[in-house]
Design an enzyme around this catalytic site. Sequence first.
Site, PDB file in Angstrom:
ATOM      1  N   THR A  13      -9.376   5.067  -8.694  1.00 28.83           N
ATOM      2  CA  THR A  13     -10.205   5.085  -6.786  1.00 28.83           C
ATOM      3  C   THR A  13      -9.431   4.803  -5.980  1.00 28.83           C
ATOM      4  O   THR A  13      -9.687   5.989  -4.959  1.00 28.83           O
ATOM      5  CB  THR A  13     -11.456   3.407  -7.033  1.00 28.83           C
ATOM      6  OG1 THR A  13     -11.940   3.431  -7.872  1.00 28.83           O
ATOM      7  CG2 THR A  13     -11.421   2.935  -5.472  1.00 28.83           C
ATOM      8  N   LYS A 105       0.971  -4.969  -5.720  1.00 26.69           N
ATOM      9  CA  LYS A 105       1.112  -6.010  -5.544  1.00 26.69           C
ATOM     10  C   LYS A 105       2.221  -6.704  -7.149  1.00 26.69           C
ATOM     11  O   LYS A 105       2.997  -7.668  -6.645  1.00 26.69           O
ATOM     12  CB  LYS A 105       0.295  -7.080  -5.796  1.00 26.69           C
ATOM     13  CG  LYS A 105      -0.725  -6.713  -6.425  1.00 26.69           C
ATOM     14  CD  LYS A 105      -1.660  -7.342  -5.696  1.00 26.69           C
ATOM     15  CE  LYS A 105      -3.744  -7.314  -6.514  1.00 26.69           C
ATOM     16  NZ  LYS A 105      -2.956  -6.062  -6.526  1.00 26.69           N
ATOM     17  N   GLU A 129       3.193  -0.749   1.352  1.00 27.02           N
ATOM     18  CA  GLU A 129       2.282  -1.254   2.806  1.00 27.02           C
ATOM     19  C   GLU A 129       0.683  -1.690   2.106  1.00 27.02           C
ATOM     20  O   GLU A 129       0.237  -3.233   1.815  1.00 27.02           O
ATOM     21  CB  GLU A 129       2.274  -0.955   3.498  1.00 27.02           C
ATOM     22  CG  GLU A 129       0.694  -1.217   5.050  1.00 27.02           C
ATOM     23  CD  GLU A 129       1.845  -2.096   5.936  1.00 27.02           C
ATOM     24  OE1 GLU A 129       0.818  -2.953   5.257  1.00 27.02           O
ATOM     25  OE2 GLU A 129       2.235  -2.202   6.274  1.00 27.02           O
ATOM     26  N   GLY A 134      -5.079  -4.419   1.322  1.00 28.48           N
ATOM     27  CA  GLY A 134      -5.341  -3.437   1.720  1.00 28.48           C
ATOM     28  C   GLY A 134      -5.132  -2.593   2.414  1.00 28.48           C
ATOM     29  O   GLY A 134      -4.449  -2.198   2.814  1.00 28.48           O
ATOM     30  N   GLY A 187     -19.145  -4.139  -8.236  1.00 28.93           N
ATOM     31  CA  GLY A 187     -16.947  -3.147  -8.272  1.00 28.93           C
ATOM     32  C   GLY A 187     -16.357  -4.037  -7.193  1.00 28.93           C
ATOM     33  O   GLY A 187     -15.048  -3.236  -7.702  1.00 28.93           O
ATOM     34  N   LYS A 205       0.496 -10.997  -3.631  1.00 30.58           N
ATOM     35  CA  LYS A 205       0.274 -11.393  -2.036  1.00 30.58           C
ATOM     36  C   LYS A 205       0.679 -12.425  -1.238  1.00 30.58           C
ATOM     37  O   LYS A 205       2.335 -11.971  -0.183  1.00 30.58           O
ATOM     38  CB  LYS A 205      -1.139 -11.370  -2.126  1.00 30.58           C
ATOM     39  CG  LYS A 205      -1.833 -10.062  -2.241  1.00 30.58           C
ATOM     40  CD  LYS A 205      -3.097 -10.059  -1.850  1.00 30.58           C
ATOM     41  CE  LYS A 205      -3.797  -8.740  -2.976  1.00 30.58           C
ATOM     42  NZ  LYS A 205      -5.331  -8.555  -2.843  1.00 30.58           N
ATOM     43  N   GLY A 302     -10.174  -1.512  -1.911  1.00 29.85           N
ATOM     44  CA  GLY A 302     -11.784  -0.546  -2.065  1.00 29.85           C
ATOM     45  C   GLY A 302     -10.747   0.964  -1.465  1.00 29.85           C
ATOM     46  O   GLY A 302      -9.291   0.939  -0.927  1.00 29.85           O
TER      47      GLY A 302
END
Length: 429
Positions: A13, A105, A129, A134, A187, A205, A302
């Site tokens: 993705t 991450k 980054e 995200g 999803g 994170k 996403g």
Amino acid sequence: MKEIQIGMMGLGTVGSGVLKMIQDNEDKISNITGCRLHVKTIVVHNTSKHRNVSLNDTYLTSNFDELLNDPDIPIVVEVMGGIHPTNERISALLKKGKHVVTANKDLIATNGPALSQLASRHGCDLMYEASVAGGIPILRTIANSFPADKIVEVKGIVNGTTNYILTKMSQDGVSYAAALKKAQDLGFAETDPTNDVAGFDAAYKMIILSQFSFGTRLTIDDLHIEGIQNISREDIQQAAAFGYTIKLVGISRLVGDKVFADVAPVLVPNGTPLATVNNERNAVMVTGQAVGDVLFYGPGAGGLPTANSVLSDIISVTKNLVLHTTGHLFNNYQQEFKSAAPEDVAYRYYLSLTMRDVPGEMMRLAKVFADIGAGFLQIVQTSATAKQARLAVVTHKMNQRQLAQLKAALDQNSNNSISLLAAYKVLPN
């Protein structure tokens, strides 16, 4: 115009989003960097798998060595995930003098400092980054916009899966199982959601955010981690009655000259910024001594939002190549880390308990609190049967040592007459 060849590892993705954005934004990228970007080679597990993105003249291979040994590719993007063999592959790329951009991450939280030093020794850039929140450019913002301010706390909702589940439980009144199923159908959650719902994704994170905010090198063992699997609808409803929303929040803050960090469900006061962050959205609040509270809000996951952060790193590396300024650490803030002691960290707590519905049990509970030097701020009986009552308590501030003593005392009470079902921190207004 000079053309920069890009290599990639992974075409899921996020990888598809990176490829599409490079193709769609060619003119703007070249205007900003003075170079054209071209994805030359992508390493994938299955080269014959159908992809929903146009490959044009991009070459797919399952052989990592073809990418590693291509002298025409100076920048490699890693979006395959996992720690092994990803760590070994990135190490090999850096030793070859290739610059690496990653969204990984887990890898950065565990091996980031070692990989950064390896990159520096070989004059390479290592950018990541997209590894936190995200599409929110939080790491570069902390590194570039807070260098002269002392950050005293960074906290936030940094996992979209758990935030979606808790939003559905809170707003729609559904069970945890039903909310998780909905997240999987959309999803937002993996088939095995453990990494998200148990809090490990958020913990990784927070380790990275702590590195940028405080210069500390935390490990996963330095954090108390509690997930959302045991949050009940009853506690969500009672929290709402008290004026709070339950969120999974990562917290890292200075306590004197020490650092406290954890990931756990907390009660967030309604009307405060974090309480309004719903569904799969993320938000990170940075508190500086000079600037105060600054909130960064946006999509936490996403394909395209994360790809946007990856592409910003690619552009940064491209600029460094043009200016011959590669090899600098993405985050060069480092200082010795000391973990805050349990007695140094104090919060108010929301407690959910059951007890026998007989005279004298409230006095027994009050005595436990008195023995540890803690007190009640609010106490409500939420339900009762013929033999058992359920209580919700908001305490005055107590430290983690007192909380541990409370848990131990209730575990040891005779006949298990009082049981602690949940203990969640209560954030201040």
